[in-house]
Write a protein that holds these residues in place. Structure first.
Motif, short mmCIF file in Angstrom:
data_model
loop_
_atom_site.label_atom_id
_atom_site.label_comp_id
_atom_site.label_asym_id
_atom_site.label_seq_id
_atom_site.Cartn_x
_atom_site.Cartn_y
_atom_site.Cartn_z
N ARG A 96 0.30 -1.42 -0.07
CA ARG A 96 -0.13 0.15 0.33
C ARG A 96 0.56 0.81 0.07
N PRO A 97 1.93 1.88 1.29
CA PRO A 97 2.34 2.80 1.08
C PRO A 97 3.38 2.71 -0.79
N LEU A 98 3.81 1.56 -1.31
CA LEU A 98 4.27 2.34 -2.73
C LEU A 98 3.75 2.55 -4.02
N LEU A 99 2.73 2.09 -3.75
CA LEU A 99 1.19 1.73 -4.58
C LEU A 99 0.76 3.60 -4.13
N ALA A 100 0.71 4.09 -3.31
CA ALA A 100 0.39 5.51 -2.81
C ALA A 100 1.69 5.71 -3.26
N ARG A 101 2.81 6.18 -3.04
CA ARG A 101 3.57 6.62 -4.02
C ARG A 101 3.46 7.06 -5.64
N ALA A 102 3.07 6.17 -6.20
CA ALA A 102 3.25 5.76 -7.42
C ALA A 102 1.75 6.11 -7.88
N GLU A 103 0.75 6.75 -7.10
CA GLU A 103 -0.43 7.09 -7.49
C GLU A 103 0.08 8.88 -7.20
N GLN A 104 0.69 9.23 -6.37
CA GLN A 104 0.86 10.36 -6.23
C GLN A 104 2.06 10.78 -7.53
N ALA A 105 2.63 10.01 -7.68
CA ALA A 105 3.80 10.24 -9.00
C ALA A 105 2.54 10.30 -10.36
N LEU A 106 1.69 9.42 -10.52
CA LEU A 106 1.21 10.02 -11.53
C LEU A 106 0.74 11.08 -11.20
N ALA A 107 -0.15 11.46 -10.51
CA ALA A 107 -0.74 12.75 -9.91
C ALA A 107 -0.30 13.92 -10.79
N ASP A 108 1.09 13.90 -9.96
CA ASP A 108 2.23 15.00 -10.70
C ASP A 108 2.30 15.25 -11.79
N TYR A 109 2.25 13.23 -12.62
CA TYR A 109 2.70 14.36 -13.86
C TYR A 109 1.37 14.01 -15.22
N ARG A 110 0.08 13.59 -14.55
CA ARG A 110 -1.20 14.47 -15.29
C ARG A 110 -0.85 15.52 -15.03
N ALA A 111 -0.95 16.08 -13.97
CA ALA A 111 -1.05 17.86 -13.88
C ALA A 111 -0.23 18.81 -14.73
N ALA A 112 1.42 17.90 -14.83
CA ALA A 112 2.58 18.69 -15.16
C ALA A 112 1.57 18.59 -17.48
N VAL A 113 0.83 17.12 -17.28
CA VAL A 113 0.54 17.32 -18.75
C VAL A 113 -0.31 18.29 -19.01
N GLU A 114 -1.37 18.17 -18.27
CA GLU A 114 -2.62 19.27 -18.54
C GLU A 114 -2.02 20.72 -18.25
N ALA A 115 -0.78 20.78 -17.32
CA ALA A 115 -0.05 22.36 -17.57
C ALA A 115 0.78 22.53 -18.79
N LEU A 116 0.89 21.45 -19.55
CA LEU A 116 1.59 21.86 -20.58
C LEU A 116 0.66 22.02 -21.96
N ALA A 117 -0.73 21.36 -21.93
CA ALA A 117 -1.33 21.58 -22.44
C ALA A 117 -2.83 22.98 -22.96
N SER A 118 -2.06 23.06 -21.57
CA SER A 118 -2.86 24.64 -20.84
C SER A 118 -2.03 25.83 -21.76
N GLY A 119 -0.84 25.88 -21.65
CA GLY A 119 0.08 26.55 -22.01
C GLY A 119 0.43 27.09 -20.50
N ALA A 120 0.45 26.85 -19.80
CA ALA A 120 0.75 27.09 -18.10
C ALA A 120 2.39 27.38 -18.80
N LEU A 121 2.66 25.98 -19.16
CA LEU A 121 3.90 25.52 -19.06
C LEU A 121 4.07 24.97 -20.01
N ASP A 122 5.73 25.65 -19.79
CA ASP A 122 6.56 25.34 -21.41
C ASP A 122 6.74 24.34 -21.50
N GLY A 123 7.76 23.61 -22.83
CA GLY A 123 8.21 22.52 -22.88
C GLY A 123 9.92 21.92 -21.67
#
Length: 182
Positions: free
Chosen positions: A86-113
């Motif tokens: 469970r703790p490692l799954l929680a860390r994987a979930e958080q890493a995936l959420a962080d990556y998803r947030a970065a992808v969304e920010a990139l797609a919206s133009g809030a982040l550049d490459g």
């Protein structure tokens, strides 16, 4: 999405490896990440045709693939030295959420490459779920773990193993060959 029937038979060496579209050095494709679980599908001399969990397939130098042992045997209860998943799954979930947030920010133009690259630089996630079996990458320890839903045990590692010691982790089996090429 995991491709139907995927059962890892090997992992990519700890330094990663090149891959080719066909068994021809003139047709390179995307290189493979270190310790990526793959399934050996065919061999032609030194060439090996592998398939990844997502269904992507390529030809590689079969001489440097690292064979993995069979799935650790299931047992009742949690024996000494196994880890709760469970703790490692929680860390994987958080890493995936962080990556998803970065992808969304990139797609919206809030982040550049460049900002996207900086924000995702240290994220590493690896997870294959196949029914009750799971292979999960632990980036802090540099190892893949096998889980049956109740516990985790080390499956492959990219670090030199000196023993389990007092780490609380399952004993690690080093699967990389001693005199690794590349």
């Amino acid at each position: 999405m995991t491709s139907r029937g995927f059962r890892p038979t090997h992992v990519v060496p700890p330094r990663g490896m090149p891959a080719w579209e066909t068994p021809d050095p003139a047709r390179p494709t995307v290189p493979l990440d270190p310790l990526l679980p793959v399934e050996l599908m065919d061999r032609r001399g030194d060439w090996a045709y592998i398939r990844c969990a997502n269904g992507w397939a390529a030809w590689v130098d079969g001489r440097v693939l690292v064979a993995v042992p069979g799935d650790p045997p299931a047992a009742d209860g949690a024996p000494e030295g196994t880890a709760d998943p469970r703790p490692l799954l929680a860390r994987a979930e958080q890493a995936l959420a962080d990556y998803r947030a970065a992808v969304e920010a990139l797609a919206s133009g809030a982040l550049d490459g460049e900002d996207f690259e900086a924000r995702t630089r240290d994220l590493r996630i690896g997870l294959v779920v196949d029914g009750e079996s799971m292979w999960l990458y632990d980036p802090e320890e540099g190892r893949w773990l096998y889980g049956d839903g109740r516990r985790l045990s080390t499956y492959a590692t990219d670090r030199t193993v000196t023993g389990a010691g007092d780490t609380g982790h399952a004993p690690t089996r080093l699967v990389a060959p001693e005199g690794e090429r590349r």
